[in-house]
Design a protein around this motif. Structure first.
Motif, PDB file in Angstrom:
ATOM      1  N   GLY A  41      -6.814  20.355 -38.784  1.00 25.18           N
ATOM      2  CA  GLY A  41      -5.796  19.885 -39.725  1.00 25.18           C
ATOM      3  C   GLY A  41      -4.914  18.826 -39.085  1.00 25.18           C
ATOM      4  N   GLY A  42      -3.606  18.863 -39.398  1.00 19.03           N
ATOM      5  CA  GLY A  42      -2.686  17.896 -38.837  1.00 19.03           C
ATOM      6  C   GLY A  42      -2.995  16.478 -39.286  1.00 19.03           C
ATOM      7  N   SER A  43      -2.716  15.520 -38.423  1.00 21.77           N
ATOM      8  CA  SER A  43      -2.934  14.119 -38.748  1.00 21.77           C
ATOM      9  C   SER A  43      -3.195  13.336 -37.468  1.00 21.77           C
ATOM     10  CB  SER A  43      -1.715  13.537 -39.473  1.00 21.77           C
ATOM     11  OG  SER A  43      -0.567  13.618 -38.645  1.00 21.77           O
ATOM     12  N   SER A  44      -3.767  12.155 -37.629  1.00 21.74           N
ATOM     13  CA  SER A  44      -4.031  11.289 -36.489  1.00 21.74           C
ATOM     14  C   SER A  44      -2.714  10.741 -35.941  1.00 21.74           C
ATOM     15  CB  SER A  44      -4.942  10.146 -36.912  1.00 21.74           C
ATOM     16  OG  SER A  44      -5.251   9.305 -35.831  1.00 21.74           O
ATOM     17  N   GLY A  45      -2.656  10.549 -34.634  1.00 25.44           N
ATOM     18  CA  GLY A  45      -1.452  10.009 -34.019  1.00 25.44           C
ATOM     19  C   GLY A  45      -1.787   9.169 -32.815  1.00 25.44           C
ATOM     20  N   SER A  46      -0.791   8.474 -32.281  1.00 22.88           N
ATOM     21  CA  SER A  46      -0.989   7.633 -31.102  1.00 22.88           C
ATOM     22  C   SER A  46       0.095   7.913 -30.080  1.00 22.88           C
ATOM     23  CB  SER A  46      -0.952   6.150 -31.496  1.00 22.88           C
ATOM     24  OG  SER A  46      -2.021   5.830 -32.364  1.00 22.88           O
ATOM     25  N   TRP A  86     -14.934  17.378 -10.164  1.00 23.16           N
ATOM     26  CA  TRP A  86     -14.498  15.998 -10.342  1.00 23.16           C
ATOM     27  C   TRP A  86     -13.816  15.884 -11.699  1.00 23.16           C
ATOM     28  CZ3 TRP A  86     -16.271  13.668 -14.714  1.00 23.16           C
ATOM     29  CH2 TRP A  86     -17.474  14.125 -15.264  1.00 23.16           C
ATOM     30  N   MET A  87     -12.970  14.873 -11.845  1.00 20.79           N
ATOM     31  CA  MET A  87     -12.256  14.670 -13.109  1.00 20.79           C
ATOM     32  C   MET A  87     -12.005  13.192 -13.341  1.00 20.79           C
ATOM     33  SD  MET A  87      -8.549  16.177 -14.369  1.00 20.79           S
ATOM     34  CE  MET A  87      -9.145  17.852 -14.646  1.00 20.79           C
ATOM     35  N   ASP A  88     -12.238  12.742 -14.579  1.00 18.17           N
ATOM     36  CA  ASP A  88     -11.894  11.394 -15.022  1.00 18.17           C
ATOM     37  C   ASP A  88     -10.798  11.482 -16.072  1.00 18.17           C
ATOM     38  OD1 ASP A  88     -13.685  10.016 -13.424  1.00 18.17           O
ATOM     39  OD2 ASP A  88     -15.295  10.074 -14.908  1.00 18.17           O
ATOM     40  N   VAL A  89      -9.871  10.544 -16.030  1.00 18.39           N
ATOM     41  CA  VAL A  89      -8.727  10.524 -16.957  1.00 18.39           C
ATOM     42  C   VAL A  89      -8.796   9.244 -17.796  1.00 18.39           C
ATOM     43  CG1 VAL A  89      -6.217  10.555 -17.155  1.00 18.39           C
ATOM     44  CG2 VAL A  89      -7.348  11.842 -15.309  1.00 18.39           C
ATOM     45  N   TYR A  90      -8.815   9.421 -19.121  1.00 20.89           N
ATOM     46  CA  TYR A  90      -8.890   8.307 -20.059  1.00 20.89           C
ATOM     47  C   TYR A  90      -7.552   8.142 -20.769  1.00 20.89           C
ATOM     48  CZ  TYR A  90     -13.989   8.612 -19.554  1.00 20.89           C
ATOM     49  OH  TYR A  90     -15.267   8.625 -19.067  1.00 20.89           O
ATOM     50  N   PHE A  91      -7.043   6.912 -20.799  1.00 24.55           N
ATOM     51  CA  PHE A  91      -5.745   6.640 -21.408  1.00 24.55           C
ATOM     52  C   PHE A  91      -5.846   6.133 -22.838  1.00 24.55           C
ATOM     53  CE2 PHE A  91      -4.579   7.153 -17.066  1.00 24.55           C
ATOM     54  CZ  PHE A  91      -3.263   7.563 -17.082  1.00 24.55           C
ATOM     55  N   SER A  92      -7.042   5.934 -23.344  1.00 21.00           N
ATOM     56  CA  SER A  92      -7.211   5.537 -24.735  1.00 21.00           C
ATOM     57  C   SER A  92      -7.085   6.747 -25.644  1.00 21.00           C
ATOM     58  CB  SER A  92      -8.588   4.899 -24.934  1.00 21.00           C
ATOM     59  OG  SER A  92      -8.866   4.721 -26.307  1.00 21.00           O
ATOM     60  N   ASN A  93      -6.489   6.577 -26.828  1.00 21.73           N
ATOM     61  CA  ASN A  93      -6.418   7.658 -27.814  1.00 21.73           C
ATOM     62  C   ASN A  93      -7.700   7.767 -28.629  1.00 21.73           C
ATOM     63  OD1 ASN A  93      -2.907   7.000 -28.564  1.00 21.73           O
ATOM     64  ND2 ASN A  93      -3.805   8.284 -26.982  1.00 21.73           N
ATOM     65  N   SER A  94      -8.619   6.834 -28.431  1.00 25.27           N
ATOM     66  CA  SER A  94      -9.896   6.880 -29.126  1.00 25.27           C
ATOM     67  C   SER A  94     -10.879   7.758 -28.370  1.00 25.27           C
ATOM     68  CB  SER A  94     -10.475   5.466 -29.257  1.00 25.27           C
ATOM     69  OG  SER A  94     -11.810   5.505 -29.729  1.00 25.27           O
ATOM     70  N   VAL A  95     -11.518   8.655 -29.088  1.00 27.51           N
ATOM     71  CA  VAL A  95     -12.529   9.525 -28.486  1.00 27.51           C
ATOM     72  C   VAL A  95     -13.864   8.805 -28.384  1.00 27.51           C
ATOM     73  CG1 VAL A  95     -13.825  11.663 -28.792  1.00 27.51           C
ATOM     74  CG2 VAL A  95     -11.374  11.613 -29.259  1.00 27.51           C
ATOM     75  N   THR A 159     -12.580  11.631 -33.940  1.00 23.49           N
ATOM     76  CA  THR A 159     -12.684  10.356 -33.240  1.00 23.49           C
ATOM     77  C   THR A 159     -11.406   9.911 -32.542  1.00 23.49           C
ATOM     78  OG1 THR A 159     -12.080   9.166 -35.255  1.00 23.49           O
ATOM     79  CG2 THR A 159     -14.425   9.558 -34.868  1.00 23.49           C
ATOM     80  N   HIS A 160     -10.312  10.654 -32.696  1.00 21.31           N
ATOM     81  CA  HIS A 160      -9.019  10.134 -32.239  1.00 21.31           C
ATOM     82  C   HIS A 160      -8.072  11.278 -31.885  1.00 21.31           C
ATOM     83  CE1 HIS A 160      -5.352   7.532 -32.428  1.00 21.31           C
ATOM     84  NE2 HIS A 160      -6.222   6.567 -32.161  1.00 21.31           N
TER      85      HIS A 160
END
Length: 243
Positions: A41-46, A86-95, A159-160
């Motif tokens: 539910g909820g909504s997309s955000g940035s 190991w770990m990678d960190v992504y700063f984009s809000n897009s999946v 996706t986000h």
């Protein structure tokens, strides 16, 4: 194989990832380069500072949510780092198009609950960083906002980054026996992959997603979950990161 070093100051608990049979907010399996996605539910955000975590363990690759609190520091849940190689960190809000990650080089867990810090191998300058509360006591009736890249209704892959409004019910316990904030969804709820994601109350982060009340919340936007309260770990976070 990329290797992570444990922070020397950390006391890392030995519990494994939160079992999917008892908690809805555990890490989500990742297929290929696809990062685990959204709240029910909820909504997309940035947000410039709510990040996607993709990490490898002996039995597969998983995803969690985290918050950048400084140029080289990420806040998340301890069960997202326990056993992680190991770990990678992504700063984009897009999946679907997460961009180029920054590798983590150190991780450490709090002695006071399901709270962890991740150190980045290189700095990331942002317009703003996640604001942390100095302390918080769970009060029934408080309204909060949760954010995350966890699965959506029925386990679908969105996706986000998404967000939802929740209501604080009271105090509870997190996956590591620490103090937690028990919330119920108002227009959305947490799901697998939202682990480590923030709970905002009054504009500041008071907790990170630890466990859910049920193993599979399905499409229930009112499902309950438990957010590890940052209060007991706040001095530890400050001593390590300066935040």
């Amino acid at each position: 194989m990329r290797s992570l070093y444990r922070l020397a100051f950390a006391t890392v608990a030995t519990a494994a990832l939160v079992a999917t049979g008892t908690a809805s907010a555990s890490a989500t399996t990742v297929t290929g380069d696809t990062v685990s996605p959204h709240i029910i539910g909820g909504s997309s955000g940035s947000s410039p500072y709510i990040v996607q975590l993709v990490f490898g363990q002996s039995d597969g690759t998983y995803g969690c949510t985290g918050e950048a609190i400084a140029p080289q520091w990420i806040l998340t849940a301890q069960h997202c780092i326990d056993g992680t190689q190991w770990m990678d960190v992504y700063f984009s809000n897009s999946v679907t198009s997460p961009g180029t990650p920054i590798a983590a080089d150190q991780v450490g867990g709090s002695s006071y609950g399901d709270v962890a810090l991740v150190h980045l191998s290189s700095s990331k300058s942002l317009s703003s960083y996640a604001p942390l509360a100095s302390s918080y006591s769970a009060r029934s009736g408080d309204s909060g906002t949760i954010w995350g890249y966890g699965l959506t209704a029925g386990g679908a892959q969105p996706t986000h980054l998404n967000k939802a409004t929740v209501n604080v019910v009271g105090s509870s316990t997190d996956a590591y026996g620490g103090s937690a904030i028990h919330v119920k969804g108002s227009n959305g709820a947490s799901n697998h992959g939202d682990s480590g994601g923030p709970l905002f109350v009054g504009g500041v982060i008071v907790g990170v997603c630890s466990t859910g009340d049920v193993a599979d919340p399905g499409s229930d936007i009112h499902a309950g979950s438990n957010y590890a309260n940052l209060t007991a770990s706040r001095s530890w976070i400050r001593s390590v990161t300066g935040v």
